[in-house]
Design a protein around this motif. Sequence first.
Motif, PDB file in Angstrom:
ATOM      1  N   PRO A 189       0.805  -1.226   0.000  1.00 27.22           N
ATOM      2  CA  PRO A 189       0.000   0.000   0.000  1.00 27.22           C
ATOM      3  C   PRO A 189       0.838   1.276   0.000  1.00 27.22           C
ATOM      4  O   PRO A 189       0.486   2.249  -0.687  1.00 27.22           O
ATOM      5  CB  PRO A 189      -0.829  -0.120   1.286  1.00 27.22           C
ATOM      6  CG  PRO A 189      -0.925  -1.580   1.532  1.00 27.22           C
ATOM      7  CD  PRO A 189       0.390  -2.134   1.089  1.00 27.22           C
ATOM      8  N   ILE A 190       1.952   1.289   0.750  1.00 31.09           N
ATOM      9  CA  ILE A 190       2.810   2.471   0.750  1.00 31.09           C
ATOM     10  C   ILE A 190       3.415   2.694  -0.635  1.00 31.09           C
ATOM     11  O   ILE A 190       3.438   3.815  -1.155  1.00 31.09           O
ATOM     12  CB  ILE A 190       3.923   2.327   1.813  1.00 31.09           C
ATOM     13  CG1 ILE A 190       3.319   2.413   3.219  1.00 31.09           C
ATOM     14  CG2 ILE A 190       4.987   3.410   1.635  1.00 31.09           C
ATOM     15  CD1 ILE A 190       4.318   2.161   4.327  1.00 31.09           C
ATOM     16  N   GLY A 191       3.902   1.614  -1.240  1.00 31.18           N
ATOM     17  CA  GLY A 191       4.467   1.737  -2.581  1.00 31.18           C
ATOM     18  C   GLY A 191       3.437   2.210  -3.598  1.00 31.18           C
ATOM     19  O   GLY A 191       3.743   3.063  -4.457  1.00 31.18           O
ATOM     20  N   TYR A 192       2.210   1.688  -3.510  1.00 32.63           N
ATOM     21  CA  TYR A 192       1.161   2.104  -4.450  1.00 32.63           C
ATOM     22  C   TYR A 192       0.783   3.566  -4.232  1.00 32.63           C
ATOM     23  O   TYR A 192       0.516   4.298  -5.193  1.00 32.63           O
ATOM     24  CB  TYR A 192      -0.058   1.208  -4.269  1.00 32.63           C
ATOM     25  CG  TYR A 192      -1.179   1.502  -5.227  1.00 32.63           C
ATOM     26  CD1 TYR A 192      -0.982   1.404  -6.605  1.00 32.63           C
ATOM     27  CD2 TYR A 192      -2.440   1.883  -4.775  1.00 32.63           C
ATOM     28  CE1 TYR A 192      -2.006   1.678  -7.494  1.00 32.63           C
ATOM     29  CE2 TYR A 192      -3.471   2.160  -5.656  1.00 32.63           C
ATOM     30  CZ  TYR A 192      -3.248   2.055  -7.019  1.00 32.63           C
ATOM     31  OH  TYR A 192      -4.260   2.340  -7.906  1.00 32.63           O
ATOM     32  N   THR A 193       0.779   4.012  -2.979  1.00 34.89           N
ATOM     33  CA  THR A 193       0.482   5.413  -2.688  1.00 34.89           C
ATOM     34  C   THR A 193       1.543   6.333  -3.282  1.00 34.89           C
ATOM     35  O   THR A 193       1.222   7.376  -3.869  1.00 34.89           O
ATOM     36  CB  THR A 193       0.394   5.637  -1.160  1.00 34.89           C
ATOM     37  OG1 THR A 193      -0.620   4.799  -0.611  1.00 34.89           O
ATOM     38  CG2 THR A 193       0.054   7.087  -0.843  1.00 34.89           C
ATOM     39  N   VAL A 194       2.815   5.947  -3.139  1.00 29.28           N
ATOM     40  CA  VAL A 194       3.900   6.739  -3.732  1.00 29.28           C
ATOM     41  C   VAL A 194       3.763   6.771  -5.245  1.00 29.28           C
ATOM     42  O   VAL A 194       3.960   7.818  -5.894  1.00 29.28           O
ATOM     43  CB  VAL A 194       5.269   6.168  -3.314  1.00 29.28           C
ATOM     44  CG1 VAL A 194       6.398   6.879  -4.050  1.00 29.28           C
ATOM     45  CG2 VAL A 194       5.454   6.300  -1.806  1.00 29.28           C
ATOM     46  N   TRP A 195       3.400   5.646  -5.821  1.00 27.48           N
ATOM     47  CA  TRP A 195       3.222   5.581  -7.272  1.00 27.48           C
ATOM     48  C   TRP A 195       2.085   6.493  -7.720  1.00 27.48           C
ATOM     49  O   TRP A 195       2.224   7.230  -8.698  1.00 27.48           O
ATOM     50  CB  TRP A 195       2.950   4.127  -7.683  1.00 27.48           C
ATOM     51  CG  TRP A 195       2.875   3.915  -9.166  1.00 27.48           C
ATOM     52  CD1 TRP A 195       3.916   3.776 -10.034  1.00 27.48           C
ATOM     53  CD2 TRP A 195       1.681   3.828  -9.960  1.00 27.48           C
ATOM     54  NE1 TRP A 195       3.454   3.588 -11.317  1.00 27.48           N
ATOM     55  CE2 TRP A 195       2.089   3.621 -11.304  1.00 27.48           C
ATOM     56  CE3 TRP A 195       0.323   3.897  -9.669  1.00 27.48           C
ATOM     57  CZ2 TRP A 195       1.174   3.493 -12.334  1.00 27.48           C
ATOM     58  CZ3 TRP A 195      -0.590   3.762 -10.695  1.00 27.48           C
ATOM     59  CH2 TRP A 195      -0.164   3.562 -12.025  1.00 27.48           C
ATOM     60  N   LEU A 196       0.956   6.458  -7.005  1.00 24.45           N
ATOM     61  CA  LEU A 196      -0.168   7.334  -7.356  1.00 24.45           C
ATOM     62  C   LEU A 196       0.202   8.804  -7.209  1.00 24.45           C
ATOM     63  O   LEU A 196      -0.257   9.652  -7.994  1.00 24.45           O
ATOM     64  CB  LEU A 196      -1.372   7.024  -6.464  1.00 24.45           C
ATOM     65  CG  LEU A 196      -2.234   5.814  -6.792  1.00 24.45           C
ATOM     66  CD1 LEU A 196      -3.336   5.649  -5.754  1.00 24.45           C
ATOM     67  CD2 LEU A 196      -2.843   5.941  -8.189  1.00 24.45           C
ATOM     68  N   ALA A 197       1.019   9.120  -6.199  1.00 23.35           N
ATOM     69  CA  ALA A 197       1.364  10.519  -5.934  1.00 23.35           C
ATOM     70  C   ALA A 197       2.191  11.136  -7.053  1.00 23.35           C
ATOM     71  O   ALA A 197       2.264  12.371  -7.148  1.00 23.35           O
ATOM     72  CB  ALA A 197       2.123  10.623  -4.619  1.00 23.35           C
ATOM     73  N   THR A 198       2.791  10.315  -7.897  1.00 21.84           N
ATOM     74  CA  THR A 198       3.610  10.841  -8.992  1.00 21.84           C
ATOM     75  C   THR A 198       2.880  10.768 -10.334  1.00 21.84           C
ATOM     76  O   THR A 198       3.497  10.965 -11.378  1.00 21.84           O
ATOM     77  CB  THR A 198       4.927  10.059  -9.097  1.00 21.84           C
ATOM     78  OG1 THR A 198       4.637   8.669  -9.341  1.00 21.84           O
ATOM     79  CG2 THR A 198       5.725  10.188  -7.811  1.00 21.84           C
ATOM     80  N   ARG A 199       1.580  10.513 -10.303  1.00 25.89           N
ATOM     81  CA  ARG A 199       0.804  10.374 -11.540  1.00 25.89           C
ATOM     82  C   ARG A 199      -0.297  11.422 -11.600  1.00 25.89           C
ATOM     83  O   ARG A 199      -0.630  12.082 -10.621  1.00 25.89           O
ATOM     84  CB  ARG A 199       0.186   8.968 -11.647  1.00 25.89           C
ATOM     85  CG  ARG A 199       1.086   7.836 -11.256  1.00 25.89           C
ATOM     86  CD  ARG A 199       2.191   7.589 -12.243  1.00 25.89           C
ATOM     87  NE  ARG A 199       1.705   7.019 -13.496  1.00 25.89           N
ATOM     88  CZ  ARG A 199       2.503   6.604 -14.486  1.00 25.89           C
ATOM     89  NH1 ARG A 199       3.816   6.710 -14.360  1.00 25.89           N
ATOM     90  NH2 ARG A 199       2.001   6.085 -15.580  1.00 25.89           N
ATOM     91  N   ARG A 200      -0.873  11.566 -12.752  1.00 22.57           N
ATOM     92  CA  ARG A 200      -1.986  12.485 -12.960  1.00 22.57           C
ATOM     93  C   ARG A 200      -2.710  12.060 -14.230  1.00 22.57           C
ATOM     94  O   ARG A 200      -2.111  11.537 -15.159  1.00 22.57           O
ATOM     95  CB  ARG A 200      -1.473  13.916 -13.097  1.00 22.57           C
ATOM     96  CG  ARG A 200      -2.494  14.966 -13.497  1.00 22.57           C
ATOM     97  CD  ARG A 200      -3.551  15.154 -12.444  1.00 22.57           C
ATOM     98  NE  ARG A 200      -3.019  15.692 -11.199  1.00 22.57           N
ATOM     99  CZ  ARG A 200      -3.752  15.872 -10.120  1.00 22.57           C
ATOM    100  NH1 ARG A 200      -5.037  15.515 -10.123  1.00 22.57           N
ATOM    101  NH2 ARG A 200      -3.226  16.373  -9.027  1.00 22.57           N
ATOM    102  N   THR A 201      -4.027  12.255 -14.261  1.00 17.19           N
ATOM    103  CA  THR A 201      -4.810  11.942 -15.448  1.00 17.19           C
ATOM    104  C   THR A 201      -4.743  13.100 -16.439  1.00 17.19           C
ATOM    105  O   THR A 201      -5.062  14.241 -16.095  1.00 17.19           O
ATOM    106  CB  THR A 201      -6.279  11.666 -15.089  1.00 17.19           C
ATOM    107  OG1 THR A 201      -6.337  10.536 -14.203  1.00 17.19           O
ATOM    108  CG2 THR A 201      -7.101  11.365 -16.335  1.00 17.19           C
ATOM    109  N   LYS A 202      -4.311  12.808 -17.662  1.00 12.89           N
ATOM    110  CA  LYS A 202      -4.241  13.813 -18.714  1.00 12.89           C
ATOM    111  C   LYS A 202      -5.445  13.636 -19.635  1.00 12.89           C
ATOM    112  O   LYS A 202      -5.692  12.548 -20.143  1.00 12.89           O
ATOM    113  CB  LYS A 202      -2.947  13.669 -19.504  1.00 12.89           C
ATOM    114  CG  LYS A 202      -2.781  14.714 -20.598  1.00 12.89           C
ATOM    115  CD  LYS A 202      -1.464  14.539 -21.338  1.00 12.89           C
ATOM    116  CE  LYS A 202      -1.308  15.583 -22.426  1.00 12.89           C
ATOM    117  NZ  LYS A 202      -0.029  15.400 -23.175  1.00 12.89           N
ATOM    118  N   VAL A 203      -6.193  14.720 -19.834  1.00 12.29           N
ATOM    119  CA  VAL A 203      -7.399  14.688 -20.651  1.00 12.29           C
ATOM    120  C   VAL A 203      -7.116  15.350 -21.987  1.00 12.29           C
ATOM    121  O   VAL A 203      -6.604  16.474 -22.037  1.00 12.29           O
ATOM    122  CB  VAL A 203      -8.570  15.411 -19.937  1.00 12.29           C
ATOM    123  CG1 VAL A 203      -9.825  15.358 -20.800  1.00 12.29           C
ATOM    124  CG2 VAL A 203      -8.820  14.790 -18.573  1.00 12.29           C
ATOM    125  N   SER A 204      -7.463  14.667 -23.064  1.00 12.55           N
ATOM    126  CA  SER A 204      -7.295  15.199 -24.414  1.00 12.55           C
ATOM    127  C   SER A 204      -8.645  15.588 -24.987  1.00 12.55           C
ATOM    128  O   SER A 204      -9.620  14.826 -24.877  1.00 12.55           O
ATOM    129  CB  SER A 204      -6.625  14.160 -25.326  1.00 12.55           C
ATOM    130  OG  SER A 204      -5.374  13.774 -24.793  1.00 12.55           O
TER     131      SER A 204
END
Length: 294
Positions: free
Chosen positions: A28-43
């Motif tokens: 869970p900690i690793g997945y949280t760190v992974w999510l924190a560095t992502r963002r949804t890009k809308v085209s």
Amino acid sequence: MKKSERGVWPYLFLTPAMVLFTLFLAVPIGYTVWLATRRTKVSGLGLGRGARKEVFVGFDNFSAALSDPELWHGWLRVLGYGALVLVVMLGLALLFALLLDSARVRLARFSRIAIFLPYAVPGVAATLLWGFLYLPSLSPIRDVLDVDFLGASTVTYSMANVAVWGGTGFNMLVLYTTLRAIPRDLYEAARLDGASELQIALRVKIPILTPAIILTTVFSIIATIQVFTEPTTLRPLTNTISSTWSPLMKVYRDAFVTGDLYSAAATSIVIAAISLVLSFGFLRVVRNRAFGEG
């Protein structure tokens, strides 16, 4: 049994704990760190296949979290709340522990159970119980005291009261258990030297209790930073508690109300980092007195 076989058994016994640690903490900690560095890009308009995709944004979410005034306003509220809770709760816990350890105490077993019992009440149930007592239309207290317990200037004190009521018993038990482990010979020697019960408490018991007091303080700091149940449960009863009253409430709103998991993940990591800094900072300041370390 061969030597090589004996060396395997400790790892076999550790395997269940390691698996649980990996599944329920490390992953869970690793997945949280992974999510924190992502963002949804809308085209375009965000419609159709491939219009939305997840992209790597580095530390942008952390930067947005740190520059969000709502987060820091929540921290200020929690700091004020924590100052009330820590001083009152730990002060009462120490007082009760010393009284119960007194040579002349009566009904000690009943008193221990009575003081500890509120800790056994689930946090949500305890907060609802006090919430009904705070409501003007239901509270018998309002017939005696003309105070709006859920007003803007008093709601923090009302929430702190719930935390103190529920947490004093646990901390008292930790301190009292430590006191019971102290050899009685120390008290007898102090009495032979002419020390009163108050002097024994101040000059013998409290210095020996210092490591336990620091331990309960650290646990209480962590619990205070993570305050969520009290404001969330009382929020439907009043309009003075915002959806971002505490940092964890902001994380909940971002994740499950607005659906922004990426910002919520970054904010949760910021909260965890601040919690570590405050807890270990406090330990570093007091470790010399508590544990004899320089």
